[in-house]
Write a protein that holds these residues in place. Structure first.
Motif, PDB file in Angstrom:
ATOM      1  N   PRO A  19      -6.760   3.827   6.067  1.00  0.00           N
ATOM      2  CA  PRO A  19      -6.814   3.514   4.640  1.00  0.00           C
ATOM      3  C   PRO A  19      -6.145   2.176   4.316  1.00  0.00           C
ATOM      4  O   PRO A  19      -5.056   1.882   4.801  1.00  0.00           O
ATOM      5  CB  PRO A  19      -6.051   4.673   3.991  1.00  0.00           C
ATOM      6  N   VAL A  20      -6.813   1.399   3.502  1.00  0.00           N
ATOM      7  CA  VAL A  20      -6.224   0.199   2.912  1.00  0.00           C
ATOM      8  C   VAL A  20      -5.919   0.557   1.462  1.00  0.00           C
ATOM      9  O   VAL A  20      -6.835   0.848   0.691  1.00  0.00           O
ATOM     10  CB  VAL A  20      -7.184  -1.001   2.987  1.00  0.00           C
ATOM     11  N   GLN A  21      -4.629   0.573   1.105  1.00  0.00           N
ATOM     12  CA  GLN A  21      -4.278   1.073  -0.218  1.00  0.00           C
ATOM     13  C   GLN A  21      -3.155   0.263  -0.849  1.00  0.00           C
ATOM     14  O   GLN A  21      -2.299  -0.304  -0.163  1.00  0.00           O
ATOM     15  CB  GLN A  21      -3.908   2.548  -0.160  1.00  0.00           C
ATOM     16  N   VAL A  22      -3.191   0.227  -2.168  1.00  0.00           N
ATOM     17  CA  VAL A  22      -2.126  -0.383  -2.953  1.00  0.00           C
ATOM     18  C   VAL A  22      -1.453   0.741  -3.733  1.00  0.00           C
ATOM     19  O   VAL A  22      -2.103   1.723  -4.121  1.00  0.00           O
ATOM     20  CB  VAL A  22      -2.668  -1.469  -3.907  1.00  0.00           C
ATOM     21  N   ALA A  23      -0.148   0.599  -3.949  1.00  0.00           N
ATOM     22  CA  ALA A  23       0.603   1.650  -4.626  1.00  0.00           C
ATOM     23  C   ALA A  23       1.772   1.034  -5.371  1.00  0.00           C
ATOM     24  O   ALA A  23       2.269  -0.045  -5.016  1.00  0.00           O
ATOM     25  CB  ALA A  23       1.117   2.679  -3.613  1.00  0.00           C
TER      26      ALA A  23
END
Length: 738
Positions: free
Chosen positions: A710-714
């Motif tokens: 997963p490529v994710q921003v948080a």
């Protein structure tokens, strides 16, 4: 009435009675033999099913079926006696994406592979040998496709002569060496269809009778000539071959490549169309706007095929049978039965590198019992999950004693040594950036028991190298020996009680280890390990918080682990549970004296794209002083996200978290968004832990699942008024335990 006047009347009645079968009964023997020819066209082949529905609605018997590629798949199911309604339901419910993957799923991999798959997730099918690098013959070997076709054709698995099917059938493939058309009329039906569908460069060729076979569309995408040779008097041809694109459409590399493929299929299809006569029927459904990859539009494609057939109702109507003749035709097809019966023997085709017992030990099917398809496919998926074989398939064959189960394994042509890669990235936009590239070489089948030697290296902000020899002690892998060595280095930040960083040091760990283990079913194992090594502080900035001299480490550990997660990064189903006890003693070569326990439990489940995941983690030192080199560190992405990496450090720590996410978009490129709650802290002892002394972190996140993970921003916020934001690639929950 005079006798002389009665005789002509009787003769007239008899003549009318005798003439009825020829004019109204439409007996199969006297009506023309109808051959159905179905062309290839990828997902558009589902339009063939709509055509079949209309033929049945009009009561048109089909006596011969010939198909190429997708047409061979639809044709084989219909020829095997499957109803049109069932074919439609099977195609609607079919997991089409799995047919374009070889990996049967993480659940079928050995536990030892699951321990490192988060570090090396990219397996591009690269083999290594003394003469260089090697690739497979196709992007996809067709492993899952083979299972799907076996399941769809299981009712006629014993039919080796396709003329003995309820409807005589032929599949068309192409000889990869010569380019000649190969007409498949005998053997295993699933294998024949698999060969006919083997798109060059996408699916690996099928080796059959000394030939390498690929997609039949290259040689004959609309095999009218084959139906003629089988004795068809009238042909119903369904042509879904793509039309050639115009110059305005040929602007990109993919369109140019597609045009080259279409040229081959369109030309040979046009040649076959010239063989059609006045009484033959050509159906060309209007499939504009749909491509060969539109597998998830099955209902629409069914209807487009049906509409295309209804447009030719006037031409088709003369072929319709009476109600009586139609019911007789359907009854005849239904009466054809090919019961498999009991399994009389299991034949494993010889493979070169591993002993025959290696495979037989993994197959639970018993002689003298009916075939358990579910258990067999599960066993074969686990064999495939070992990573040694390009395909693992099965077929059934009649014998004087009963049914023979034939297991065929095809070893990877690019093996037995394989490369895999990985990438991990985390940035909190506040000076803490971690970036690592990893590669692994796995050497397999080193002896008859299946020994392996794997060496992996990770370069970047957290260097890590490990080499390990894995030696099974029996054919079933139930007991094994591990011998390994590793080196790792990490930058550790030390914070004061106010959250200010007071020191930063580089801690290097090196060790050699020897372990014994045992598999506990398919998804669990236990291991006992002795390790000896060193811990050293290479560089220290700020306050002196650790000794400068190298510290000896010597310990034994016992670990129990269960891992049934369906994905290392983006799990939707399954569970993980692990517990590890460690004893560090002077008698074992250590400068420290302490005992510690680490435990983690993770569970996840999904419903209609919504996934809920819960996690519990704890580490505690139950005796002695572990030292900073062995301290547990929280903070960072998904480890109390509102805090910096390592900001929460101690001899004992605990964390509980829950995450909810919803998946959006299509099956090819899904994206997700969600939120999480994490709570925990670090203490001198877990006896000090409590809700009031723990910190809380709330987060929201969004991302997309990729082959790297997963490529994710948080972004996250804590109850102590601290904020953090992240860009993360390749996070796995299980790495928290390791």
């Amino acid at each position: 009435m005079k006798r002389s006047s009665v005789l002509p009347l009787v003769c007239l009645v008899l003549a009318l009675f005798i003439s009825l079968p020829a004019t109204a009964a439409d007996s199969v023997a006297e009506r023309p033999r109808v051959g159905l020819v179905l062309s290839g066209g990828g997902a558009k082949g589902m339009a063939h099913v709509g055509v079949l529905r209309v033929l049945e609605e009009m009561r048109i018997p089909v006596d011969i079926v010939v198909g190429t590629s997708a047409g061979s798949a639809v044709g084989a199911l219909y020829a095997s006696g499957m109803s049109v309604a069932e074919i439609e339901q099977r195609f609607i419910k079919l997991d089409w994406l799995s047919s374009f993957r070889d990996d049967p799923g993480r659940a079928y991999k050995p536990v030892r592979r699951k321990q490192v798959d988060w570090r090396f997730p990219v397996t591009p099918g690269l083999g290594v040998s003394s003469d260089g690098l090697h690739l497979g013959a196709g992007i996809i070997a067709g492993q899952n496709l083979g299972f799907i076709l076996n399941e769809l054709t299981h009712s006629v698995a014993l039919v080796e002569d396709f003329d003995r099917l309820p409807i005589p059938f032929r599949a068309v493939a192409t000889d990869l060496e010569t380019g000649d058309m190969v007409v498949l009329g005998s053997g295993n039906l699933a294998t024949a269809v698999r060969a006919s569908m083997s798109i060059p460069g996408v699916y690996a060729p099928v080796s059959l009778n000394g030939r390498l076979l690929v997609d039949g569309g290259i040689a004959n995408n609309l095999p009218v000539s084959v139906a003629r040779e089988m004795g068809a008097d009238i042909i119903i041809a369904v042509d879904i071959t793509d039309e050639l694109m115009g110059p305005d459409q040929l602007r990109e590399a993919f369109s140019v490549f597609g045009q080259l493929t279409t040229i081959m299929t369109r030309r040979n299809a046009d040649q076959q169309l010239k063989l059609l006569g006045e009484k033959d029927v050509l159906i060309r459904p209007d499939l504009e706007g749909y491509g060969s990859a539109d597998f998830f539009n099955a209902p629409v494609l069914f209807e487009l095929g049906a509409s295309g057939a209804r447009a030719h109702a006037v031409e088709l109507n003369p072929l319709a049978a009476s109600n009586e003749a139609w019911h007789a035709y359907r009854s005849r097809l239904a009466s054809v039965s090919h019961s498999a019966g009991l399994i009389a023997g299991i034949v494993i085709e010889h493979d070169r590198r591993l002993g025959r017992e290696f495979l037989r030990e993994r197959i639970r099917q018993k002689i003298g019992e009916p075939l358990d398809v579910g258990a067999l496919e599960s066993d074969l998926k686990r064999i495939y999950g070992l990573g040694y074989y390009e395909t693992v398939s099965y077929s059934q064959s009649p014998s004087p004693d009963g049914t023979l189960l034939i297991i065929k394994v095809q070893e990877k042509s690019w093996g037995p040594n394989y490369l895999s890669f990985g990438l991990n990235y985390e940035d909190n936009f506040d000076g803490d950036t971690r970036f690592n590239l990893a590669a692994s070489l796995r050497m397999t089948e080193l002896n008859e028991l299946g020994a392996e030697w794997q060496t992996g290296a990770q370069l970047g902000t957290e260097p890590h190298i490990r080499t390990q020899w894995y030696q099974p002690l029996d054919y079933g892998y139930e007991r094994f020996l591990l011998v390994g060595a590793e080196y790792s280095r990490d930058t550790v930040s030390v914070y004061d009680s106010g959250g200010e960083r007071v020191a930063e040091l580089d801690v290097a760990l090196s060790q050699a280890d020897l372990g014994l283990g045992m598999e506990l079913g398919a998804n669990a194992e236990a291991s006992f390990t002795y390790a000896r090594g060193y811990a050293s502080v290479d560089k220290q900035i700020g306050a002196a918080v650790a000794p400068e001299d190298a510290l000896h480490q010597g310990n034994v550990s016992l670990q129990l682990m269960h891992d049934s997660l369906d994905d290392a990064f983006f799990p939707r189903e399954g569970a993980f549970a692990g517990i590890r006890g460690r004893l560090e003693r002077e008698d074992l070569g250590s400068d420290r004296h302490f005992d510690s326990i680490t435990g983690m439990a993770l569970g996840t489940g999904s419903w209609k794209g919504f996934t809920l995941t819960g996690l519990l983690y704890a580490h505690t030192v139950t005796r002695g002083n572990a030292g900073i080199e062995n301290a547990v560190r929280l903070g960072g992405f998904r480890r109390l996200s509102a805090y910096a990496p390592g900001q929460i450090t101690g001899d004992s720590a605990a964390m509980a978290s829950v995450y909810a996410r919803q998946t959006f978009g299509g099956p090819i490129t899904p994206w997700f968004a969600g939120m999480g709650l994490e709570t925990g802290n670090a203490w001198e002892s877990l006896s000090d832990a409590g809700w009031n002394s723990s910190v809380k972190s709330w987060s929201v996140f969004a991302g997309v699942d990729t082959f790297l993970g997963p490529v994710q921003v948080a972004t996250a916020y804590s109850n102590r008024d601290s904020w953090a934001a992240y860009l993360n690639i390749g996070f796995s929950f299980t790495q928290i335990f390791y």
